[in-house]
Design an enzyme around this catalytic site. Structure first.
Site, PDB file in Angstrom:
ATOM      1  N   GLU A   1       0.808  -1.292   0.128  1.00 16.31           N
ATOM      2  CA  GLU A   1      -0.008   0.054   0.099  1.00 16.31           C
ATOM      3  C   GLU A   1       0.880   1.133  -0.011  1.00 16.31           C
ATOM      4  O   GLU A   1       0.368   2.374  -0.710  1.00 16.31           O
ATOM      5  CB  GLU A   1      -1.018   0.006   1.222  1.00 16.31           C
ATOM      6  CG  GLU A   1      -1.839   1.286   1.383  1.00 16.31           C
ATOM      7  CD  GLU A   1      -2.830   1.156   0.415  1.00 16.31           C
ATOM      8  OE1 GLU A   1      -2.983   0.097  -0.037  1.00 16.31           O
ATOM      9  OE2 GLU A   1      -3.730   2.048   0.438  1.00 16.31           O
ATOM     10  N   ASP A   2       1.838   1.124   0.725  1.00 21.00           N
ATOM     11  CA  ASP A   2       2.658   2.514   1.115  1.00 21.00           C
ATOM     12  C   ASP A   2       4.112   2.720   0.360  1.00 21.00           C
ATOM     13  O   ASP A   2       4.674   3.792   0.441  1.00 21.00           O
ATOM     14  CB  ASP A   2       2.833   2.776   2.478  1.00 21.00           C
ATOM     15  CG  ASP A   2       1.606   3.030   3.352  1.00 21.00           C
ATOM     16  OD1 ASP A   2       0.575   3.218   2.681  1.00 21.00           O
ATOM     17  OD2 ASP A   2       1.611   2.629   4.582  1.00 21.00           O
TER      18      ASP A   2
END
Ligand code: MN
Length: 747
Positions: free
Chosen positions: A96-97
């Protein structure tokens, strides 16, 4: 989970800032309690990978970001989750990051870990916005339905727990939203999975954040009340302990503190005062076996009198999440009620950790390491089922849980963020009909996750679906091939049936009018009463009679002749002779029917006067195409193009074929499908549609057949006069830059 705002990569960082986050986290000392050194080394490697991926990112609190995944892993280690799960927890925000891809994780840490990390990332993308209770329920179901591996939910809960513990750094408005979401979504999921430790902590933290004032007043009240009651509690405790010892029953006795949120809920739902809820002493006795549970029950019922009607045997009849215990309430000293829960050590594990208890990892337990996550859940459920069987209660208490974990449903969002529940396999058309029949009937295209998609593609959990409808558009009969909901099917069918009926009725009426003209009569001035007419022809309504004529089940000239006879009887006169009817018979008698019809209107097909003519939906013939007619029961003559594939199908029935020809001057429009293969750019659909409209041509339906990053195949159903007209339209569309190829769709 990555709560927006928790990551900030702006903070400058030094190269070795994350150097000893692993040591600092204290994860290792928890791991050594149940994992081998080899596994711990493996987990350490995972940490280095994660730290590298998150390098330079910080939490709002200022700590290196990797401290968060490590803390999540530590929570899970406390629950004795296996090594793969711990690794997935360390990597849970990496997709996600950071720039890391699932494939990279799979290559380095295996499919199992990568699958879990990917699952957590997918859950993170689903956002909850609506606050309606029914919606929260659907959202919970959606989350559970989305995951393949229940450990994904367990990681997610641990993630949420750590975020709640460290909520302080967030701006107030976000804290409120996250806390509410925790109370409405995550705590109930933890409850569903029987994970009580996590549930209560989530609730306490969520309560403190959502209702700070109520939380403060309640905790103050609890603190005071506790001080006052210390003496009584100690007395009761001593009495119970002494009695258990006398009876030589080994076990642990725990004073049980009520949680603020459960006190609050009880006060609110049962309209009780604080003291009514709180002035109940609660104890828990944990013993070694099931037998001991019942013995302990006997012992304390002997010590204090039980309150009638309060005893519950959750050992014989476990709760739906697998919770087992004996519950009883006693009359204590000074008449104060005492709540006692009695359970075995095994039951205590399940009561605290729920489904996670089934991952409890024992060193050297090869079975536990290999059995898949899905099996674990099934095992757990089988366990629940077994317990239920022994209890001799046929209640289908697992049903709710099963539908949550292995649902036959998909959950999708409307453009306004509402969650709709649909049967698995549902398509955009099913979605449209479940919104409203009118939306379904007039839908022409769909956007799934904001991109155009075929109306027939099955919907996936968590997608957002938008229906594009056009006034005057009609349901497409081919939809019946892929819709799965009863509502869509029934509505499409009845629409098409009504459509055919309407057309048949108006044709039947015109035919009869024509036939009556040969007797110099009109429908308005028939002297025979409608009722005797209906009785004569065995019809319910006059429309039924028209429909019969329109469909070719009755011949208009014969009906007209009978009407003439009835009218003459009514008037007491001789029936009139038809004018020139002979001509009509000779010229228009279709050989295959052995009957004849008078001419009705400007025909499009020669030789089909008075019959219902439909154009095949497979090949959509238009004037200029070589054609063949096929006689179909109830549908009159169906006209196909000579090149239609379906013609081969009908070869077996040569008796049903009729030669047909286009009339010379046709001024009608005909539906035809064209397939446009175009670059997949923003607005391509609108561009092509506009170009078609430029030509003054109506579009009745749009369907996206295929769709990838580069190209879309869009099928437009348009209305044209003939082949020449169609060729002109296609030439015009071809001039659009984005259009790569265009063809007429046949069969
Ligand atoms: Mn996270």
């Amino acid at each position: 989970m990555n709560i927006p705002g928790q990551v900030s990569s702006a903070t400058p960082s030094s190269a070795n800032e994350t150097g000893d986050e692993f040591t600092r986290s204290g994860l290792q000392s928890v791991l050594t309690k149940y994992l081998s050194q080899e596994q711990i080394t493996e987990i350490q490697n995972t940490y280095h990978f994660g730290a590298e991926a998150h390098r330079g990112q910080h939490r709002l609190s200022g700590e290196p970001y990797i401290s968060h995944p490590l803390a999540v892993a530590k929570i899970l280690a406390g629950m004795r989750m296996n090594a793969e799960c711990i690794e997935a927890a360390i990597l849970h925000d990496v997709i996600e990051d950071t720039a890391t891809a699932k494939e990279q994780i799979a290559a380095q840490f295996g499919e199992e870990v990568a699958g879990m990390v990917d699952g957590v990332s997918k859950l993170t993308q689903i956002r909850f916005e609506t606050r309606m209770e029914e919606q929260a329920e659907n959202f919970r179901k959606m989350l559970l339905a989305t995951v393949q591996d229940i450990r994904v939910v367990i990681i997610k809960l641990a993630d949420r727990l750590h975020n709640m513990r460290t909520l302080g750094a967030m701006p107030a408005i976000k804290r409120k939203r996250i806390a509410r979401e925790t109370l409405e979504i995550y705590a109930p999921i933890a409850n569903r999975l029987g994970m009580n430790d996590i549930r209560t902590e989530l609730q306490e933290l969520g309560f403190a954040e959502s209702y700070p004032l109520r939380y403060r007043i309640l905790s103050e009240a609890v603190r005071k009340a506790r001080g006052n009651r210390k003496e009584v509690i100690n007395k009761i405790r001593a009495a119970i302990e002494q009695r258990l010892e006398q009876e030589e029953l080994p076990g642990r006795l725990k004073g049980r503190e009520k949680h603020l949120y459960s006190i609050y809920l009880k006060m609110r739902s049962k309209h009780l005062s604080f003291s009514e809820v709180f002035d109940v002493h609660a104890f828990r006795i944990i013993v070694d076996s099931v037998d001991s549970c019942y013995r302990a029950l006997g012992i304390i019922h002997n010590l204090y009198k039980p309150v009638p009607g309060k005893f519950k045997d959750y050992i014989a009849i476990p709760k739906t999440n697998g919770y087992q215990s004996l519950h009883t309430v006693l009359f204590g000293p000074y008449g104060m009620p005492i709540e006692v829960q009695i359970r075995s050590e095994d039951m205590a594990k399940v009561a605290d950790a729920g489904v996670a208890a089934h991952w409890l990892y024992k060193l050297g337990d090869a079975d536990a390491a290999s059995s898949s996550s899905h099996n674990r859940v099934r095992e757990w459920m089988r366990g629940l089922l077994e317990m239920q069987k022994h209890a001799g209660n046929p209640m289908d208490f697992l049903e709710n849980f099963k539908t949550d974990m292995f649902p036959d449903a998909v959950y999708v969002f409307t453009p306004k963020g509402r969650i709709m529940e649909l049967p698995r396999g549902s398509t955009a058309v099913d979605f449209a009909y479940s919104v409203h029949s009118d939306v379904g009937n007039s839908c022409v295209a769909a956007k799934i996750d904001r991109r155009l998609a075929p109306l027939s593609s099955p919907l996936q959990n968590g997608q957002s679906v938008e229906i594009i409808s056009a006034p005057g558009a009609r349901p497409n009969p081919t939809w019946l091939n892929f819709v799965v909901t009863g509502k869509a099917r029934a509505t499409i069918r009845s629409y098409l049936k009504n459509l055919r009926r309407d057309e048949s009725i108006s044709l039947g009426e015109r035919l009869l009018e024509q036939a009556l003209r040969h007797y110099s009569r009109t429908l308005e001035e028939m002297t025979v009463k409608t009722q005797s007419l209906l009785t004569e022809f065995n019809s319910q309504t006059i429309d039924d009679l028209y429909e019969d004529i329109g469909l070719g089940n009755r011949l208009a000239p014969l009906v007209a002749r009978r009407i003439e006879e009835l009218c003459a009887m009514e008037d007491g006169s001789q029936p009139r002779k038809p004018r020139a009817i002979r001509d009509v018979f000779i010229r228009y008698m279709p050989s295959w029917l052995g009957g004849a019809r008078p001419s009705v209107r400007a025909l499009v097909i020669k030789g089909t006067e008075g019959m219902v003519v439909t154009f095949a939906k497979c090949c959509h013939p238009i004037p200029g195409d070589p054609i063949q007619g096929f006689v179909s029961t109830g549908r009159g003559i169906v006209v196909h193009t000579e090149s239609c594939k379906n013609i081969r199908e009908f070869r077996k029935h040569p008796e049903k074929w009729v030669e047909v020809q286009w009339e010379n001057d046709i001024n009608d429009q005909f539906q035809v499908d064209i397939r446009v293969y175009a670059m997949n750019r923003r607005g391509v659909l609108a561009t092509v549609a506009a170009s078609i409209s430029d030509m003054d041509v109506n579009i009745s339906n749009v369907d996206i057949e295929e769709h990838d990053n580069k190209y879309s195949t869009i099928v437009f159903s348009i209305a044209v006069y003939n082949r020449v007209h169609l060729a002109k339209v296609m030439r015009h569309i071809r001039t659009i830059d984005l259009v790569v190829k265009i063809s007429r769709k046949k069969g």
